[in-house]
Design a protein around this motif. Sequence first.
Motif, mmCIF file in Angstrom:
data_model
loop_
_atom_site.group_PDB
_atom_site.id
_atom_site.type_symbol
_atom_site.label_atom_id
_atom_site.label_comp_id
_atom_site.label_asym_id
_atom_site.label_seq_id
_atom_site.Cartn_x
_atom_site.Cartn_y
_atom_site.Cartn_z
ATOM 1 N N SER A 23 -4.409 -2.130 12.254
ATOM 2 C CA SER A 23 -4.901 -2.225 11.158
ATOM 3 C C SER A 23 -3.921 -2.883 10.211
ATOM 4 C CB SER A 23 -5.567 -3.526 11.867
ATOM 5 O OG SER A 23 -5.842 -4.210 11.261
ATOM 6 N N LEU A 24 -2.856 -2.726 9.408
ATOM 7 C CA LEU A 24 -3.128 -3.751 8.339
ATOM 8 C C LEU A 24 -2.921 -3.852 7.265
ATOM 9 C CD1 LEU A 24 0.662 -1.536 9.250
ATOM 10 C CD2 LEU A 24 -1.635 -0.136 8.555
ATOM 11 N N VAL A 98 -5.602 1.733 -0.302
ATOM 12 C CA VAL A 98 -5.792 -0.266 -1.303
ATOM 13 C C VAL A 98 -5.503 -0.904 0.024
ATOM 14 C CG1 VAL A 98 -2.804 -0.448 -2.957
ATOM 15 C CG2 VAL A 98 -3.511 1.617 -3.197
ATOM 16 N N VAL A 99 -5.431 -1.761 -0.658
ATOM 17 C CA VAL A 99 -5.167 -3.534 -0.460
ATOM 18 C C VAL A 99 -4.253 -4.188 -1.442
ATOM 19 C CG1 VAL A 99 -7.753 -3.820 -1.537
ATOM 20 C CG2 VAL A 99 -6.119 -5.014 0.766
ATOM 21 N N VAL A 126 -3.552 -5.009 3.748
ATOM 22 C CA VAL A 126 -2.790 -6.560 3.358
ATOM 23 C C VAL A 126 -3.889 -7.657 3.745
ATOM 24 C CG1 VAL A 126 -1.764 -8.437 3.223
ATOM 25 C CG2 VAL A 126 -0.175 -6.384 2.725
ATOM 26 N N LEU A 127 -4.521 -7.954 2.279
ATOM 27 C CA LEU A 127 -5.643 -8.325 2.697
ATOM 28 C C LEU A 127 -5.216 -10.048 3.166
ATOM 29 C CD1 LEU A 127 -8.624 -9.625 1.596
ATOM 30 C CD2 LEU A 127 -7.326 -10.727 -0.454
ATOM 31 N N LEU A 258 6.242 -5.096 12.484
ATOM 32 C CA LEU A 258 6.936 -4.364 12.941
ATOM 33 C C LEU A 258 5.881 -2.735 13.070
ATOM 34 C CD1 LEU A 258 10.470 -5.384 12.933
ATOM 35 C CD2 LEU A 258 8.721 -5.291 14.992
ATOM 36 N N ARG A 259 5.021 -2.582 11.140
ATOM 37 C CA ARG A 259 4.166 -1.662 11.210
ATOM 38 C C ARG A 259 3.812 -1.664 11.873
ATOM 39 N NH1 ARG A 259 3.489 2.424 10.492
ATOM 40 N NH2 ARG A 259 2.677 2.526 8.020
#
Length: 285
Positions: A23-24, A98-99, A126-127, A258-259
């Motif tokens: 999960s990104l 990093v977030v 990403v938050l 997509l990532r």
Amino acid sequence: MKKLLVILLIIIVCLPTVAFSESLRMSPEQLKQQLSDNSLIILDARDPEAYQAGHIQGALSYPIALTYKNQKLNGKISSPGVTQKNFRLRGIDKKSQVVIYDNGDLVDAARLFWILEVYGLSKVKVLDHGYDHWISKDYPISLENHTAKPSQYIASLNHKRLASKFSTQLATRNKNQLIIDARNTSDYVGKTSSAKRFGHIPTAINLPASHNIAKTGGFSSLKSIDQLTKLYSDIPRNKKVVIYCAIGRVSSANYLALRELGYDVSNYDASWNEWGNDFKLPIEK
């Protein structure tokens, strides 16, 4: 015993591989628990004025304007030299965790996510929901200008994540590649345009960036994995995907989606504002 080992090996080999990446995205609850983790870099992609008015505790300001070489002209990304300076000032190197967050629209956070990947980082998230949702939960904020110990980052480009005019031209002729136009349908069909010409890049299909975003309780977030899987069900996983919009901004939402689904994807930075103004290049309506 040997027969059993052989059978187990066959079962493992035959198991289906999972296409999804880790999960990104990060939930507000997860970030709140990690605020004391000094190894985590929190980047605020909003304007400096918004950052000064209040930001997540410990966050560093990285306004999205810094990701552009010339935002008014096209969406070309900032040069390696400029990016190297910006990364070093914020203590960012290629091993950094990093977030990123923005006000909650997700688009700017997604663009900064893409820029960090283009410049070699691999541990970026990403938050979910963004700053507006964060303060609605009364989570820790600060008015202090946070600084970091400078890094020794050396800039290098990951060209797998960055599409150019030339590589996009090649993609229009390559059956193993697919182009997605992330602009709204009006732009895609040629009714409106941010460039001198109207239409879209040949062979491109239209999948507006807004389709990646869900609204929950008045706050935005990337759609769930199941929803994204359905949204991109017609996109073959064995094809390289190139995405574009007007200046490589809103298409970053498609890039992030997509990532997370595990696709091999690149974002065309100058996008339609370069292609649509180059009369030597073909277009379709």
